[in-house]
Design a protein around this motif. Sequence first.
Motif, mmCIF file in Angstrom:
data_model
loop_
_atom_site.group_PDB
_atom_site.id
_atom_site.type_symbol
_atom_site.label_atom_id
_atom_site.label_comp_id
_atom_site.label_asym_id
_atom_site.label_seq_id
_atom_site.Cartn_x
_atom_site.Cartn_y
_atom_site.Cartn_z
ATOM 1 N N MET A 1 15.931 -23.219 -12.350
ATOM 2 C CA MET A 1 15.555 -21.900 -11.842
ATOM 3 C C MET A 1 14.248 -21.454 -12.500
ATOM 4 O O MET A 1 13.586 -20.540 -12.032
ATOM 5 C CB MET A 1 16.652 -20.884 -12.174
ATOM 6 N N ASN A 51 14.683 -15.750 -3.118
ATOM 7 C CA ASN A 51 15.747 -15.775 -4.106
ATOM 8 C C ASN A 51 16.862 -14.834 -3.662
ATOM 9 O O ASN A 51 16.673 -13.629 -3.543
ATOM 10 C CB ASN A 51 15.173 -15.339 -5.454
ATOM 11 N N TYR A 53 19.501 -13.887 -5.144
ATOM 12 C CA TYR A 53 19.975 -12.928 -6.143
ATOM 13 C C TYR A 53 19.142 -11.657 -6.080
ATOM 14 O O TYR A 53 19.674 -10.548 -6.083
ATOM 15 C CB TYR A 53 19.928 -13.541 -7.542
ATOM 16 N N LEU A 57 20.438 -8.099 -4.720
ATOM 17 C CA LEU A 57 20.348 -7.004 -5.683
ATOM 18 C C LEU A 57 19.651 -5.796 -5.065
ATOM 19 O O LEU A 57 20.138 -4.674 -5.153
ATOM 20 C CB LEU A 57 19.572 -7.476 -6.916
ATOM 21 N N SER A 115 32.290 -9.569 -8.973
ATOM 22 C CA SER A 115 30.975 -9.759 -9.590
ATOM 23 C C SER A 115 29.919 -10.056 -8.543
ATOM 24 O O SER A 115 28.765 -9.689 -8.687
ATOM 25 C CB SER A 115 31.007 -10.918 -10.589
ATOM 26 N N TYR A 116 30.334 -10.748 -7.495
ATOM 27 C CA TYR A 116 29.395 -11.053 -6.420
ATOM 28 C C TYR A 116 29.504 -10.002 -5.321
ATOM 29 O O TYR A 116 28.823 -10.089 -4.313
ATOM 30 C CB TYR A 116 29.657 -12.455 -5.860
ATOM 31 N N HIS A 117 30.386 -9.088 -5.540
ATOM 32 C CA HIS A 117 30.599 -8.030 -4.565
ATOM 33 C C HIS A 117 30.516 -8.573 -3.149
ATOM 34 O O HIS A 117 29.733 -8.102 -2.310
ATOM 35 C CB HIS A 117 29.579 -6.904 -4.736
ATOM 36 N N ARG A 138 40.162 -0.546 -3.780
ATOM 37 C CA ARG A 138 39.476 0.275 -4.774
ATOM 38 C C ARG A 138 37.987 -0.050 -4.805
ATOM 39 O O ARG A 138 37.140 0.814 -4.950
ATOM 40 C CB ARG A 138 40.098 0.025 -6.154
ATOM 41 N N PHE A 139 37.689 -1.333 -4.655
ATOM 42 C CA PHE A 139 36.284 -1.736 -4.705
ATOM 43 C C PHE A 139 35.667 -1.834 -3.313
ATOM 44 O O PHE A 139 34.580 -2.369 -3.146
ATOM 45 C CB PHE A 139 36.152 -3.057 -5.469
ATOM 46 N N GLN B 4 28.730 0.767 -6.365
ATOM 47 C CA GLN B 4 29.021 -0.067 -7.524
ATOM 48 C C GLN B 4 28.835 0.681 -8.832
ATOM 49 O O GLN B 4 27.899 1.462 -8.997
ATOM 50 C CB GLN B 4 28.118 -1.289 -7.498
ATOM 51 N N ASP B 44 36.729 -0.193 -18.434
ATOM 52 C CA ASP B 44 38.033 -0.336 -17.813
ATOM 53 C C ASP B 44 38.330 0.872 -16.931
ATOM 54 O O ASP B 44 38.807 0.752 -15.807
ATOM 55 C CB ASP B 44 39.090 -0.465 -18.915
ATOM 56 N N LEU B 46 36.267 2.856 -15.486
ATOM 57 C CA LEU B 46 35.426 2.916 -14.284
ATOM 58 C C LEU B 46 35.561 1.679 -13.403
ATOM 59 O O LEU B 46 35.079 1.662 -12.277
ATOM 60 C CB LEU B 46 33.958 3.082 -14.690
ATOM 61 N N GLY B 47 36.206 0.669 -13.920
ATOM 62 C CA GLY B 47 36.321 -0.573 -13.142
ATOM 63 C C GLY B 47 34.991 -1.306 -13.085
ATOM 64 O O GLY B 47 34.601 -1.843 -12.061
ATOM 65 N N ARG B 49 32.177 -4.132 -13.586
ATOM 66 C CA ARG B 49 31.979 -5.578 -13.668
ATOM 67 C C ARG B 49 30.481 -5.819 -13.607
ATOM 68 O O ARG B 49 29.818 -5.285 -12.714
ATOM 69 C CB ARG B 49 32.555 -6.299 -12.444
ATOM 70 N N PRO B 50 29.961 -6.624 -14.510
ATOM 71 C CA PRO B 50 28.520 -6.905 -14.466
ATOM 72 C C PRO B 50 28.154 -7.452 -13.093
ATOM 73 O O PRO B 50 28.879 -8.281 -12.547
ATOM 74 C CB PRO B 50 28.335 -7.972 -15.544
ATOM 75 N N GLU B 52 26.610 -9.806 -10.807
ATOM 76 C CA GLU B 52 26.211 -11.197 -10.999
ATOM 77 C C GLU B 52 24.816 -11.485 -10.437
ATOM 78 O O GLU B 52 24.118 -12.383 -10.904
ATOM 79 C CB GLU B 52 27.239 -12.117 -10.360
ATOM 80 N N TYR B 53 24.421 -10.735 -9.453
ATOM 81 C CA TYR B 53 23.089 -10.946 -8.877
ATOM 82 C C TYR B 53 22.015 -10.561 -9.891
ATOM 83 O O TYR B 53 21.052 -11.282 -10.119
ATOM 84 C CB TYR B 53 22.917 -10.136 -7.588
ATOM 85 N N ALA B 54 22.225 -9.411 -10.504
ATOM 86 C CA ALA B 54 21.259 -8.954 -11.510
ATOM 87 C C ALA B 54 21.263 -9.913 -12.695
ATOM 88 O O ALA B 54 20.222 -10.282 -13.229
ATOM 89 C CB ALA B 54 21.613 -7.546 -11.969
ATOM 90 N N SER B 56 22.158 -13.149 -12.788
ATOM 91 C CA SER B 56 21.537 -14.435 -12.474
ATOM 92 C C SER B 56 20.022 -14.285 -12.349
ATOM 93 O O SER B 56 19.263 -15.171 -12.720
ATOM 94 C CB SER B 56 22.097 -14.999 -11.170
ATOM 95 N N LEU B 57 19.624 -13.142 -11.830
ATOM 96 C CA LEU B 57 18.193 -12.919 -11.634
ATOM 97 C C LEU B 57 17.463 -12.878 -12.966
ATOM 98 O O LEU B 57 16.449 -13.549 -13.150
ATOM 99 C CB LEU B 57 17.984 -11.597 -10.878
#
Lengths: 327, 327
Positions: A1, A51, A53, A57, A115-117, A138-139, B4, B44, B46-47, B49-50, B52-54, B56-57
């Motif tokens: 990358m 890209n 990502y 984003l 994480s990948y939403h 919830r998400f 998110q 927790d 707020l639920g 999760r990092p 993943e796009y940001a 990985s970027l």
Amino acid sequence: MENQVTAHEVAKLAGVSQSSVSRVFTKGASVSKETRKKVLEAADQLGYRPNEYARSLITRRSSLVGLVMKGVSNPYYPHAVKKFTAELKKKGYSVLLIDTDDVELQMQDIDALLSYHVAGVVIMDATASFQTAEMLKRFRIPAVLFNRVVPGSGLHSVSCENEEAAREIARLLIGRGCESFTYVGGREGASTHIERLKGFTEELKKHGFGCQVLPGDFTYAAGYRNGAELIESGRLTDAVFAVTDLMAYGIYDAFRDRGIRVPEQVKLVGFDDIEMSSWSPYNLSTYVHPVDRMVALSIELLLDPVRSLEDGEVHYLPGEMILRGTT
Amino acid sequence: MENQVTAHEVAKLAGVSQSSVSRVFTKGASVSKETRKKVLEAADQLGYRPNEYARSLITRRSSLVGLVMKGVSNPYYPHAVKKFTAELKKKGYSVLLIDTDDVELQMQDIDALLSYHVAGVVIMDATASFQTAEMLKRFRIPAVLFNRVVPGSGLHSVSCENEEAAREIARLLIGRGCESFTYVGGREGASTHIERLKGFTEELKKHGFGCQVLPGDFTYAAGYRNGAELIESGRLTDAVFAVTDLMAYGIYDAFRDRGIRVPEQVKLVGFDDIEMSSWSPYNLSTYVHPVDRMVALSIELLLDPVRSLEDGEVHYLPGEMILRGTT
DNA sequence: CTGAAAGCGCTTACAG
DNA sequence: CTGAAAGCGCTTACAG
């Protein structure tokens, strides 16, 4: 990358701004023919690809759809998976594969999905728990249960018309002159099992017949065990309906190994029409799902901006009876 | 994705900086116990999760591994897929599923792999073209061919010890007193086919025996066709070795349908040891791949920062003969 | 150990 | 149609 070609480099080579490069790769954006040509040439030369990502984003939209499967189980699923990936690819989505070990989604799997939403998730062959359903809601991740219904979960479901199909099977067997019946089931709680059992026994009762019900778990081994017991306990009936083809094979083999002949001594029907059902040792009469339509509808529900997040719609699609040598 | 929860919101609730939130979710970063606790609680609640796009970027590292499969083909592969997803999950990777229609990777599939700049790709059951190999190398994407070897492609390969296994099968059949032999092959060009053919015929020759070679394509149908022809042309031999179990079933069924008895009149051996081989209509003698070790080695090669991008290593791992009722 | 700040590679208003 | 600029949500030197 590290060595990735960026839009900026393409822009430099093409002699345009980075925005223009982006526009060429964003459908719906307006770019002059000339600019497009220059950009495309430069991009091709450098091997540029946007890209994903960065794209996901900034747009806040994922091009990933989660496909949850239970790995090695019923050969029925690989077909559906293939169909899903193909259809999703056409719509610009890629597939994030989740292979659960258990019946339920694992926390780690949920985390990946979140994480990948992902734009949506298709749950196959898993009795999604309420907890999973709550999590997805919830998400705000659209989800559809494929070939399963979990009442009260609020998730969309796309299934084969199990109950009506089972009624049809009951009528078929009655029409063949059968007077005693056995139903060999799947995992308790699985909607396919519940619905097929209901349709089969109700239709039989309507015609004045009872039905012996045997527990199973969707595996060949359980089918075999049931088939063997049926013979050894002397409770063999004129007809046996197995909740899936896989179980039917086990039953058939147990019969064959004990010298019981199908369909002469006992009629046998399965469900799914997986590849082996047309092989000569089985040549099984069964019921085929409308997989293509089920997949298309699932994707439609998943990607519809409105319906996807509304309360669970439950769809039952009609399939078709396949008559072969066991009836 | 609009709604998110971000690290910033978690930070606000926890009363720390956004950097600290990030550190809590980045392994190896140092955070005080107290900060970690506050952050975890807020996250927790707020639920969080990092994204993943940001991630990985900014890290310029993908947590995705591409798994290329040919969808509905040999049931041997779902097992391997399950193993791959499980092992990759343990290492923090998710699986991007590519389901190719054809023998070769499609451009669209390649694009997906490149857009996500996957950490690596596993190619199963596909005779990757040189073009694909070049593409992957150009973009420095580590790749391993699973159960296939493409000499000269420069891609890593992890296979079963096909040639030696085929020799072992030859010796087994000779030991059983067979004096005439047939090999039913797979798709031309497939390394599994080539290697098994080579080992089998060479070992036979060493013992002074010839071998009739029939073409196939790895399908049940081709197996059946070959089995039927063998009988109808009167060229049945003492033993038949099929390149895969799937083909062996077809051969067996063609024999059975024509009243030929296995193993009395002809011995039959397959390869793969997929589930059905232990079912009673087949009870097939076969050779099992060391799938677990093959998967582990594949992942090792893929994720090793050095070896992953070096020239293709070709590994053959020994499996094991499974003796059942057809020999 | 912690915070402020830069920057990953994009898309998309905003002007022109 | 096009460019300059802001900003998506993160990680990670850099100071302190």
